[in-house]
Design a protein around this motif. Structure first.
Motif, PDB file in Angstrom:
ATOM      1  N   LYS A  23       0.852  -1.197   0.000  1.00  0.00           N
ATOM      2  CA  LYS A  23       0.000   0.000   0.000  1.00  0.00           C
ATOM      3  C   LYS A  23       0.883   1.241   0.000  1.00  0.00           C
ATOM      4  CE  LYS A  23      -4.056   2.124   1.697  1.00  0.00           C
ATOM      5  NZ  LYS A  23      -4.405   2.650   0.390  1.00  0.00           N
ATOM      6  N   GLY A  24       0.447   2.267  -0.691  1.00  0.00           N
ATOM      7  CA  GLY A  24       1.182   3.521  -0.740  1.00  0.00           C
ATOM      8  C   GLY A  24       1.286   4.166   0.636  1.00  0.00           C
ATOM      9  N   ALA A  25       2.349   4.955   0.837  1.00  0.00           N
ATOM     10  CA  ALA A  25       2.599   5.655   2.100  1.00  0.00           C
ATOM     11  C   ALA A  25       2.585   4.695   3.283  1.00  0.00           C
ATOM     12  CB  ALA A  25       1.587   6.786   2.298  1.00  0.00           C
ATOM     13  N   THR A  26       3.240   3.540   3.116  1.00  0.00           N
ATOM     14  CA  THR A  26       3.232   2.494   4.148  1.00  0.00           C
ATOM     15  C   THR A  26       4.647   2.001   4.395  1.00  0.00           C
ATOM     16  OG1 THR A  26       1.014   1.773   3.526  1.00  0.00           O
ATOM     17  CG2 THR A  26       2.374   0.171   4.687  1.00  0.00           C
ATOM     18  N   ILE A  61      10.362  -2.423   4.276  1.00  0.00           N
ATOM     19  CA  ILE A  61       9.913  -1.801   3.030  1.00  0.00           C
ATOM     20  C   ILE A  61       9.315  -0.447   3.382  1.00  0.00           C
ATOM     21  CG2 ILE A  61       8.284  -1.933   1.094  1.00  0.00           C
ATOM     22  CD1 ILE A  61      10.378  -4.094   0.903  1.00  0.00           C
ATOM     23  N   VAL A  62       9.775   0.589   2.702  1.00  0.00           N
ATOM     24  CA  VAL A  62       9.194   1.921   2.864  1.00  0.00           C
ATOM     25  C   VAL A  62       8.648   2.324   1.502  1.00  0.00           C
ATOM     26  CG1 VAL A  62       9.604   4.320   3.495  1.00  0.00           C
ATOM     27  CG2 VAL A  62      10.838   2.491   4.688  1.00  0.00           C
ATOM     28  N   ASN A  63       7.338   2.306   1.378  1.00  0.00           N
ATOM     29  CA  ASN A  63       6.696   2.709   0.126  1.00  0.00           C
ATOM     30  C   ASN A  63       6.205   4.139   0.291  1.00  0.00           C
ATOM     31  OD1 ASN A  63       5.465   3.008  -2.300  1.00  0.00           O
ATOM     32  ND2 ASN A  63       3.923   1.419  -1.997  1.00  0.00           N
ATOM     33  N   GLN A  64       7.000   5.083  -0.170  1.00  0.00           N
ATOM     34  CA  GLN A  64       6.616   6.492  -0.079  1.00  0.00           C
ATOM     35  C   GLN A  64       5.776   6.922  -1.268  1.00  0.00           C
ATOM     36  OE1 GLN A  64      10.445   8.398   0.340  1.00  0.00           O
ATOM     37  NE2 GLN A  64      10.487   8.025   2.547  1.00  0.00           N
ATOM     38  N   GLY A  65       5.597   6.019  -2.217  1.00  0.00           N
ATOM     39  CA  GLY A  65       4.848   6.337  -3.431  1.00  0.00           C
ATOM     40  C   GLY A  65       3.411   5.857  -3.376  1.00  0.00           C
ATOM     41  N   ALA A  66       2.910   5.510  -4.541  1.00  0.00           N
ATOM     42  CA  ALA A  66       1.517   5.082  -4.690  1.00  0.00           C
ATOM     43  C   ALA A  66       1.373   3.594  -4.378  1.00  0.00           C
ATOM     44  CB  ALA A  66       1.053   5.358  -6.122  1.00  0.00           C
ATOM     45  N   ASP A  67       0.129   3.156  -4.266  1.00  0.00           N
ATOM     46  CA  ASP A  67      -0.163   1.737  -4.065  1.00  0.00           C
ATOM     47  C   ASP A  67       0.565   0.913  -5.118  1.00  0.00           C
ATOM     48  OD1 ASP A  67      -1.893   2.559  -2.074  1.00  0.00           O
ATOM     49  OD2 ASP A  67      -3.724   2.047  -3.169  1.00  0.00           O
ATOM     50  N   GLY A  68       1.318  -0.094  -4.671  1.00  0.00           N
ATOM     51  CA  GLY A  68       1.981  -1.007  -5.576  1.00  0.00           C
ATOM     52  C   GLY A  68       3.332  -0.550  -6.102  1.00  0.00           C
ATOM     53  N   ASP A  69       3.797   0.661  -5.744  1.00  0.00           N
ATOM     54  CA  ASP A  69       5.116   1.117  -6.203  1.00  0.00           C
ATOM     55  C   ASP A  69       6.245   0.257  -5.634  1.00  0.00           C
ATOM     56  OD1 ASP A  69       4.070   3.108  -7.769  1.00  0.00           O
ATOM     57  OD2 ASP A  69       4.805   4.770  -6.543  1.00  0.00           O
TER      58      ASP A  69
END
Length: 135
Positions: A23-26, A61-69
C-alpha cells in the motif's frame, strides 16, 4: 480443455514464499506480521477486521509512493509473536485454535467481537510468546 494425451510439465511452488504489492505511504518492518487490505495491498497487521493476514514480512519496506510502487517478500510458516495480556492472553489450552491480530507483532485469543482479523493458527505457546502458523 481435454484430458492429457502426453506428459505435462506442471509448475510447482513451495507455498511458503510470496510477493505482494505494498500500500502507498506504508512502512513494513522486517519480522512484522502483514496482511492484505480489502484492495489487495500489503499493510501491517492491525485490528481492522477486513484484513487477511498472510505471514511474516522479510525485510523493511518503505513505500513512499503510490499503491503497488513497492513489493514485499512475505513468508508463510511458524513464527513467534508477542502474546496479548489479561483475558486475551493465549495459553497452552488454546493450541490448535485461531488467534487474532492486535497489531503487527501481537496476537490475542479472541476477535474482540469480530474487530480483529484471524492471524493464523496457534502452534505453541512459551514464555517468550505465541508460535503462530501461517499457511
Amino acid at each position: 480443455m481435454t484430458a492429457l494425451t502426453i506428459d505435462r510439465n506442471t509448475p510447482q511452488r513451495s507455498g511458503d514464499n510470496r510477493n505482494f504489492p505494498v500500500k502507498g505511504a506504508t512502512t513494513l518492518f522486517a519480522g512484522s506480521m502483514v496482511a492484505l487490505s480489502e484492495n489487495g495491498f500489503l499493510v501491517p497487521a492491525s485490528t481492522l477486521a477486513n484484513l487477511k493476514v498472510v505471514g511474516r514480512n522479510e525485510r523493511r519496506i518503505v513505500n513512499q509512493g503510490a499503491d503497488g510502487d513497492q513489493r514485499a517478500d512475505v513468508k508463510a510458516g511458524i513464527f513467534r509473536f508477542e502474546n496479548s495480556t489479561g483475558g486475551d492472553a493465549i495459553t497452552l489450552v488454546d493450541i490448535g485454535s485461531d488467534c487474532f491480530a492486535v497489531d503487527d507483532q501481537t496476537v490475542a485469543r479472541t476477535s474482540n467481537s469480530s474487530a480483529r482479523p484471524v492471524a493464523g493458527t496457534i502452534f505453541d505457546v512459551d514464555d517468550d510468546g505465541v508460535w503462530v502458523k501461517f499457511s
